[in-house]
Design an enzyme around this catalytic site. Structure first.
Site, mmCIF file in Angstrom:
data_model
loop_
_atom_site.group_PDB
_atom_site.id
_atom_site.type_symbol
_atom_site.label_atom_id
_atom_site.label_comp_id
_atom_site.label_asym_id
_atom_site.label_seq_id
_atom_site.Cartn_x
_atom_site.Cartn_y
_atom_site.Cartn_z
ATOM 1 N N THR A 18 0.875 -1.081 0.094
ATOM 2 C CA THR A 18 0.072 0.012 0.009
ATOM 3 C C THR A 18 0.840 1.327 -0.004
ATOM 4 O OG1 THR A 18 -1.555 -1.265 1.365
ATOM 5 C CG2 THR A 18 -2.013 1.127 1.297
ATOM 6 N N ARG A 22 7.873 -2.502 2.602
ATOM 7 C CA ARG A 22 7.964 -2.764 4.168
ATOM 8 C C ARG A 22 8.430 -3.856 4.499
ATOM 9 N NH1 ARG A 22 3.108 0.976 6.465
ATOM 10 N NH2 ARG A 22 3.676 2.770 5.181
ATOM 11 N N SER A 113 6.333 3.736 8.515
ATOM 12 C CA SER A 113 5.246 4.510 9.102
ATOM 13 C C SER A 113 4.991 4.300 10.492
ATOM 14 C CB SER A 113 4.007 4.478 8.260
ATOM 15 O OG SER A 113 2.639 5.077 8.663
ATOM 16 N N HIS A 114 3.566 3.768 10.858
ATOM 17 C CA HIS A 114 3.139 3.683 12.230
ATOM 18 C C HIS A 114 3.626 2.228 12.800
ATOM 19 C CE1 HIS A 114 0.693 2.138 9.240
ATOM 20 N NE2 HIS A 114 0.411 1.112 10.091
ATOM 21 N N ASP A 277 2.003 9.852 13.762
ATOM 22 C CA ASP A 277 2.689 8.583 13.845
ATOM 23 C C ASP A 277 4.172 8.501 13.519
ATOM 24 O OD1 ASP A 277 2.556 9.398 11.272
ATOM 25 O OD2 ASP A 277 2.139 7.205 10.387
ATOM 26 N N ASP A 279 6.157 8.458 11.013
ATOM 27 C CA ASP A 279 6.910 9.666 9.941
ATOM 28 C C ASP A 279 5.927 10.682 9.690
ATOM 29 O OD1 ASP A 279 4.558 7.798 9.014
ATOM 30 O OD2 ASP A 279 5.131 8.309 6.939
ATOM 31 N N ASP A 281 2.630 11.551 9.059
ATOM 32 C CA ASP A 281 1.699 11.794 8.057
ATOM 33 C C ASP A 281 0.089 11.345 8.667
ATOM 34 O OD1 ASP A 281 1.978 9.019 8.124
ATOM 35 O OD2 ASP A 281 2.188 8.859 5.942
ATOM 36 N N ARG A 282 0.196 10.776 9.836
ATOM 37 C CA ARG A 282 -1.153 10.487 10.384
ATOM 38 C C ARG A 282 -1.437 11.373 11.700
ATOM 39 N NH1 ARG A 282 -2.253 4.048 10.740
ATOM 40 N NH2 ARG A 282 -2.077 3.583 8.408
ATOM 41 N N LYS A 376 -0.458 12.487 2.936
ATOM 42 C CA LYS A 376 -1.110 12.938 4.213
ATOM 43 C C LYS A 376 -0.305 13.681 5.134
ATOM 44 C CE LYS A 376 -1.340 8.209 5.991
ATOM 45 N NZ LYS A 376 -1.266 7.328 5.065
ATOM 46 N N ARG A 496 -8.975 -6.196 7.977
ATOM 47 C CA ARG A 496 -9.671 -5.262 8.610
ATOM 48 C C ARG A 496 -11.121 -5.246 8.114
ATOM 49 N NH1 ARG A 496 -5.009 -2.593 9.968
ATOM 50 N NH2 ARG A 496 -3.470 -2.229 8.529
HETATM 51 C C1 G1P Z 1 -3.013 1.302 5.997
HETATM 52 C C2 G1P Z 1 -4.203 2.235 6.041
HETATM 53 C C3 G1P Z 1 -4.148 2.837 4.510
HETATM 54 C C4 G1P Z 1 -2.942 3.747 4.555
HETATM 55 C C5 G1P Z 1 -1.709 2.903 4.538
HETATM 56 C C6 G1P Z 1 -0.580 3.875 4.792
HETATM 57 O O1 G1P Z 1 -2.819 0.454 4.748
HETATM 58 O O2 G1P Z 1 -5.326 1.396 6.036
HETATM 59 O O3 G1P Z 1 -5.420 3.567 4.761
HETATM 60 O O4 G1P Z 1 -3.132 4.403 3.348
HETATM 61 O O5 G1P Z 1 -1.771 2.141 5.933
HETATM 62 O O6 G1P Z 1 -0.457 4.778 5.872
HETATM 63 P P1 G1P Z 1 -3.203 -1.241 4.968
HETATM 64 O O7 G1P Z 1 -2.290 -1.714 6.161
HETATM 65 O O8 G1P Z 1 -4.688 -1.162 5.252
HETATM 66 O O9 G1P Z 1 -3.054 -1.704 3.566
HETATM 67 ZN ZN ZN Z 2 2.756 6.961 8.292
#
Ligand code: G1P
Ligand code: ZN
Length: 543
Positions: A18, A22, A113-114, A277, A279, A281-282, A376, A496
């Site tokens: 996405t 990673r 990211s997170h 978060d 990085d 962006d959240r 974001k 999810r």
């Molecule tokens: C998750 C979030 C999605 C976001 C992405 C990157 O992706 O659901 O909205 O854009 O992280 O921060 P997912 O793990 O659901 O593919």
């Molecule tokens: Zn992030």
């Protein structure tokens, strides 16, 4: 500059998800793993000779090492200049801004990211294109194809560059420019929002807390919230970026930002709390005794954006990812602007923003942003909230109550089932997909199913089609349950389940979310047999 051409063999697991590639740090530490991916990115691009590349990351474990690799490979591959954030630090939105402001060819954003950081945790590399946004699917597909055939990479023999001092150095013919990662971004924020009004509100006794979660936003938040907006020292919690985020999970949700949540629910709570978060962006927004769901936050920001100087002209359109609640749709309708429903992931918003079709975008996963960058932006969302609060002079709770009284309320929750064996998660989704045609007209605990499909998106700007973006079960009363598998995890699979129920104006707008959604949660079990496929009786995380 001596350049080495190193023979290599492909890794078969370098498909960007996405949001970039990673993996566990240990995976990235295999010989040539990062090099293969970076070379595959370069091999998939054309025309970057002599051009600028931006590189920086969220400071997690491996950040500094990979930056040195990128510098040496960029030099060996013919880039003219690399701009690096001092200390290797660039939040994702700041990287996006820097790419745009410097006219760069593109950028490499180093982050997971997170996800947690540290030697046993996660790392990531994402390529962003010249508009500052994540590479679109046609680019990530080309990168992936290249990773499967790569047989060599090019790297300079030069020694490491000092990335801790601002200034310019040379690596062969390539300039390495180390820049202050914060100043340019803070100036951008100051150009969008009424800092004087926010400063006056804070000086007048408005209290707030911002949790940087020991991640990248610390320096940004201290500069903007404490220095430029005058909040007292200590307003920014966990403000020093750490390679392992202090052993925490830098995900601003109610589970991982519990300390902040508890503070906002206490008797002596501040007026406003927020977190970002790994990085940057959240965002998480919590008013005094009042949690705001990300989907509602998007709707409130869109409805009130005109109160901030950067958005007085109004919005061109609003875009949201498909699983995000329909709260923003009602705002778009009232404003008379288009609403776009895209697949999950910020990369789908870039074309809409570039084409001037949307101004504000958001996702249920705590991501909101606008056309000021192509990512974001956590701090942006916090500042827009603060600007709105400064103008409206109401509490967060009062603004939410007013919003629901105007538009109705979209009760919403996301249930995540983590660490499922991949084959079981795939089997669950396959079973669900195979019965889509037979579901309409049937009834379960959620009511009568009006439609069931697998979401597909046609990009209105270039006609490209993305299929299999999530199974939607739509009920006759407008409620829905959505199922999809995460594309960002590094271990097993995460299911999810997104649950939404709309109550119009005049209905019960003050229910507990869990109560409001209970019939639909039961319906999700009935239709997908989550417990049967996964053995899990309850979700791992509810947000
Ligand atoms: C998750 C979030 C999605 C976001 C992405 C990157 O992706 O659901 O909205 O854009 O992280 O921060 P997912 O793990 O659901 O593919
Ligand atoms: Zn992030």
């Amino acid at each position: 500059m001596p350049v080495q051409t190193i023979a290599t063999t492909p890794y078969d697991d370098q498909k960007p998800g996405t949001s970039g590639l990673r993996k566990k740090v240990r995976v990235f530490q295999q010989p040539g793993y990062a090099e293969n991916f970076v070379q595959s990115v370069f091999d998939s691009l054309e025309g970057f000779a002599g051009q600028t590349l931006v590189v920086g990351g969220d400071g997690r474990y491996l950040n500094r090492d990979v930056i040195q690799i990128v510098l040496k490979m960029a030099a060996a591959n013919g880039f003219g200049r690399v701009i690096v954030g001092q200390g290797g630090i660039l939040s994702t939105p700041a990287a996006s801004h820097l790419i745009r402001a410097s006219g760069a060819f593109g950028g490499l954003v180093l982050s997971a990211s997170h996800n947690p950081g540290g030697p046993d945790e996660d790392f990531g590399i994402k390529y962003n294109v010249g508009n500052g946004g994540p590479a679109p699917e046609k680019v990530t597909d080309a990168i992936h194809a290249r990773t499967l055939t790569i047989d060599q990479y090019r790297i300079s023999d030069d020694s490491d560059v000092d990335i801790d001092s601002v200034g310019t150095a040379k690596m062969g013919d390539m300039a390495v420019e180390v820049v202050d990662p914060v100043a340019l971004y803070a100036d951008l924020m100051e150009s969008l929002f009424d800092f004087a009004a926010i400063r006056a509100m804070i000086a007048g006794g408005f209290t707030l807390a911002f949790d940087s979660m020991s991640a990248v936003t610390g320096p940004y938040a201290i500069e903007i919230i404490e220095r430029r907006l005058g909040a007292p020292a200590g307003t920014v919690m966990n403000g020093t970026p750490l390679p392992d985020f202090g052993h925490h999970h830098p995900d601003p949700n109610l589970v991982h930002a519990k300390e902040l949540y508890n503070r906002l629910m206490a008797d002596d709570a501040p007026d406003f709390g927020a977190a970002s978060d790994g990085d940057g962006d959240r965002n998480l927004i919590i008013g005094r005794h009042s949690y705001v769901t990300p989907s509602d936050s998007l709707a409130v920001l869109a409805a009130n954006a005109h109160l901030a100087p950067g958005y007085v002209a109004g919005l061109k359109g609003i875009a949201r990812s498909m699983p995000t609640s329909g709260a923003a749709d009602r705002v778009a309708q009232k404003l008379g602007v288009p609403l776009y429903e895209t697949p999950t992931g910020w990369k789908f918003f870039g074309n809409l923003l570039d084409a001037g079709m949307a101004t504000i975008c958001g996702e249920e996963s705590a991501g909101t942003g606008s056309d000021h960058v192509r990512e974001k932006d956590g701090i942006w969302a916090v500042l827009l909230w603060l600007n709105i609060l400064a103008v409206r002079k109401q509490s967060v709770a009062a603004i939410m109550a007013d919003h629901w009284a105007t538009y109705g309320r979209n009760y919403y929750a996301r249930h995540d089932y983590e660490s499922i064996a991949k084959d079981k998660a795939d089997a669950l989704m396959a079973a669900l997909r195979s019965k889509l045609d037979s579901l309409p007209g049937t009834t379960n605990s959620g009511g009568t199913i009006a439609a069931a499909d697998d979401f597909a998106y046609t990009d209105p700007t270039d006609g490209s089609v993305s299929r299999n973006q999530g199974v939607r079960i739509l009920f006759t009363d407008g409620s829905r349950v959505v199922f999809r598998l995460s594309g960002t995890g590094t271990e097993g699979a995460t299911l999810r389940v997104y649950i939404e129920r709309y109550v119009p104006v005049g209905g019960d707008l003050g229910m507990e979310t869990g109560d409001a959604l209970a019939p639909l949660i039961a319906a999700a079990q009935e239709v997908a047999d989550i417990a049967g496929f996964t053995g899990m009786e309850a979700p791992s995380v509810i947000t």
